[in-house]
Scaffold this motif. Structure first.
Motif, PDB file in Angstrom:
ATOM      1  N   VAL A 170     -57.609  73.809 -12.942  1.00 49.82           N
ATOM      2  CA  VAL A 170     -56.801  72.668 -13.375  1.00 49.82           C
ATOM      3  C   VAL A 170     -57.485  71.420 -12.807  1.00 49.82           C
ATOM      4  N   PRO A 171     -57.631  70.348 -13.620  1.00 47.89           N
ATOM      5  CA  PRO A 171     -58.258  69.136 -13.076  1.00 47.89           C
ATOM      6  C   PRO A 171     -57.456  68.629 -11.870  1.00 47.89           C
ATOM      7  N   ASN A 172     -58.151  68.244 -10.815  1.00 41.50           N
ATOM      8  CA  ASN A 172     -57.466  67.771  -9.605  1.00 41.50           C
ATOM      9  C   ASN A 172     -56.521  66.608  -9.898  1.00 41.50           C
ATOM     10  N   ASN A 173     -56.942  65.725 -10.808  1.00 41.50           N
ATOM     11  CA  ASN A 173     -56.092  64.546 -11.034  1.00 41.50           C
ATOM     12  C   ASN A 173     -54.754  64.904 -11.696  1.00 41.50           C
ATOM     13  N   TRP A 174     -54.699  66.073 -12.349  1.00 38.85           N
ATOM     14  CA  TRP A 174     -53.393  66.520 -12.858  1.00 38.85           C
ATOM     15  C   TRP A 174     -52.440  66.775 -11.693  1.00 38.85           C
ATOM     16  N   LEU A 175     -52.990  67.317 -10.618  1.00 41.76           N
ATOM     17  CA  LEU A 175     -52.157  67.663  -9.462  1.00 41.76           C
ATOM     18  C   LEU A 175     -51.800  66.432  -8.646  1.00 41.76           C
ATOM     19  N   PHE A 184     -50.062  75.924 -12.606  1.00 45.04           N
ATOM     20  CA  PHE A 184     -50.073  77.111 -11.742  1.00 45.04           C
ATOM     21  C   PHE A 184     -48.856  77.162 -10.815  1.00 45.04           C
ATOM     22  N   LEU A 185     -47.946  76.182 -10.987  1.00 45.34           N
ATOM     23  CA  LEU A 185     -46.695  76.169 -10.230  1.00 45.34           C
ATOM     24  C   LEU A 185     -46.900  76.187  -8.715  1.00 45.34           C
ATOM     25  N   PHE A 186     -47.905  75.424  -8.263  1.00 42.29           N
ATOM     26  CA  PHE A 186     -48.086  75.279  -6.817  1.00 42.29           C
ATOM     27  C   PHE A 186     -46.895  74.513  -6.244  1.00 42.29           C
ATOM     28  N   SER A 187     -46.577  74.791  -4.992  1.00 40.99           N
ATOM     29  CA  SER A 187     -45.540  74.005  -4.315  1.00 40.99           C
ATOM     30  C   SER A 187     -46.158  72.667  -3.889  1.00 40.99           C
ATOM     31  N   GLU A 188     -45.295  71.737  -3.523  1.00 43.86           N
ATOM     32  CA  GLU A 188     -45.759  70.411  -3.132  1.00 43.86           C
ATOM     33  C   GLU A 188     -46.713  70.488  -1.924  1.00 43.86           C
ATOM     34  N   SER A 189     -46.315  71.295  -0.954  1.00 42.04           N
ATOM     35  CA  SER A 189     -47.147  71.387   0.257  1.00 42.04           C
ATOM     36  C   SER A 189     -48.453  72.123  -0.057  1.00 42.04           C
ATOM     37  N   GLN A 190     -48.375  73.082  -0.974  1.00 42.73           N
ATOM     38  CA  GLN A 190     -49.599  73.801  -1.369  1.00 42.73           C
ATOM     39  C   GLN A 190     -50.577  72.839  -2.054  1.00 42.73           C
ATOM     40  N   ILE A 191     -50.066  71.972  -2.916  1.00 40.57           N
ATOM     41  CA  ILE A 191     -50.931  71.001  -3.603  1.00 40.57           C
ATOM     42  C   ILE A 191     -51.657  70.134  -2.571  1.00 40.57           C
ATOM     43  N   LYS A 192     -50.893  69.649  -1.593  1.00 45.43           N
ATOM     44  CA  LYS A 192     -51.472  68.808  -0.557  1.00 45.43           C
ATOM     45  C   LYS A 192     -52.606  69.528   0.166  1.00 45.43           C
ATOM     46  N   GLN A 193     -52.306  70.754   0.558  1.00 53.56           N
ATOM     47  CA  GLN A 193     -53.268  71.535   1.337  1.00 53.56           C
ATOM     48  C   GLN A 193     -54.504  71.866   0.497  1.00 53.56           C
TER      49      GLN A 193
END
Ligand SMILES: [Zn+2]
Length: 416
Positions: A170-175, A184-193
């Protein structure tokens, strides 16, 4: 081969139009391409104008590591909205644009290049089989017939593991958007990490599991009559509504939860009935898609639905018929398997990022392959991203290069 030659292969695959099928031209091109590198391959006509391709390198006494990909691509969508030629393989910066760049001609190309480059080293000691399929994206009813053919004709019997090179990024800027576009339904803290540890433009995931699916329709047949004398007709809609409710209750009560895939989920995707404003409806129809998990087998669900229908037919006058349109098995491999471990470790090294390992809701050709060989390890891991199926689909060419290296290193390590 150098980077230019790698890109040239993707470009050629994009320019061969396999929108909605017509894989023959592409399969023939691949045969000639492999032939240039002294690799034999076989074309298999699965349907008119639609060919699977299979090729093999290495020691035939060893178990097989299969590299798998589909040759067809989805429709272009509204062509006027594309900023790039949909089949032009235009390169801008590190991106190549075009239908199928992500899903999944770059993945297929990376597999082929890895195979060709390994075949020409004197230290290669493995056994690799390329499986290129038709019909993963593009069939009206029971798709994945190319993979089905391979499964039914012995091509996966001795396969120990398979890498399906479907888009996994997934493009980083989407996240980074607010709120993030987060397939991919990452959690907020997972996205940060993940982003903190990511030195590239895309975040990838490695899947060893995905849901299966059951696609079916239920047709209800009654008898039409004037609406002023409904006693002369048989209403086809009412029993279908009963079935709608009973199946909803059934699916809601399936309590099994797969640790990486979640629950079995059913969606009624289409419901229609009746012909005229002043007649008793003689016909009604419902389409359903169920996303299944290994804990409740597809066949158990199908049998249960048929029993419900049988009971309704015995109780009422209208007749319901069950039509199975697709039956794709869920896939779940052991995450500790050598293939998954190697992809995880080498993937993180080459992509310079942390790789979450898990499962997804969307299916792949592996659903068909594992029916013939349930013990095979399945990894879904490829260079594309989630611009798949969208306008201006692209692949990041830097990561495409990384995937060629990943595949080569993993294949070598797998046979050590
Ligand atoms: Zn795909």
């Amino acid at each position: 081969m150098d980077q230019t030659a790698h890109r040239e292969l993707v470009s050629q695959l994009i320019k061969l139009d396999t929108v909605g099928g017509h894989e023959e031209s592409l399969a023939r091109f691949l045969k000639a391409y492999l032939n240039n590198y002294q690799i034999d391959s076989q074309l298999i006509e699965v349907e008119p104008d639609r060919y699977n391709l299979v090729a093999e390198i290495g020691d035939p006494r060893k178990p097989v590591l299969a590299l798998e990909g589909h040759q067809d691509v989805v429709a272009l969508g509204d062509v006027s909205k594309w900023q790039h030629q949909p089949l032009g393989a235009e390169i801008e910066g590190t991106r190549m644009y075009g239908r199928g760049t992500s899903d999944m001609k770059a993945g297929l190309a990376a597999e082929i290049i890895a195979m060709v480059e390994l075949a020409h080293t004197d230290y290669f000691q493995g056994h690799v089989r390329l499986l290129a399929t038709i019909g993963e994206e593009s069939s009206e009813v029971n798709h994945m017939q190319g993979a089905q053919y391979f499964a039914q004709h012995g091509y996966v019997n001795n396969v120990a593991g398979v890498i399906v090179a479907e888009p996994s990024g997934v493009p980083n800027n989407w996240l980074q958007q607010e709120p993030p576009t987060n397939p991919f339904l990452f959690s907020e803290s997972q996205i940060k990490q993940l982003l903190a540890n990511n030195q590239t433009t895309e975040q990838f995931v490695l899947d060893y599991a995905h849901k299966g699916s059951i696609t079916y329709s239920i047709v209800s047949n009654g008898k039409t009559a004037h609406s002023s004398t409904p006693e002369l007709g048989i209403d086809a809609i009412a029993p279908l509504i009963k079935m709608y409710q009973q199946q909803a209750t059934y699916f809601n009560h399936l309590s099994a939860i797969n640790p990486v895939l979640g629950k079995c989920i059913a969606v009624v995707t289409k419901f229609s009935g009746g012909d005229q404003l002043n007649s008793v409806p003689a016909h009604a129809e419902m389409f359903v898609k169920v996303r299944t998990i290994p804990e409740i087998s597809n066949d158990v669900i199908i049998a249960h639905l048929k029993t419900m229908i049988g009971n309704l037919n015995n109780a009422g006058q209208a007749q319901l018929t069950f039509n199975l349109l697709g039956n794709k098995y869920p896939v779940q491999s052991n995450p500790d398997n050598k293939l998954i471990s190697l992809l995880h470790q080498i993937g993180e090294e080459e992509l310079h990022e942390q790789l979450p390992v898990g499962g997804s809701s969307a299916g792949t050709d592996a659903s068909e392959l594992i029916r013939a060989n349930p013990n095979m390890t399945v990894a879904v891991f490829g260079p594309g991203n989630m611009t798949a199926h969208q306008i201006d689909e692209y692949v990041d060419l830097t990561n495409f290069e990384h995937f060629i290296t990943i595949y080569k290193r993993v294949i070598q390590a797998y046979f050590k």
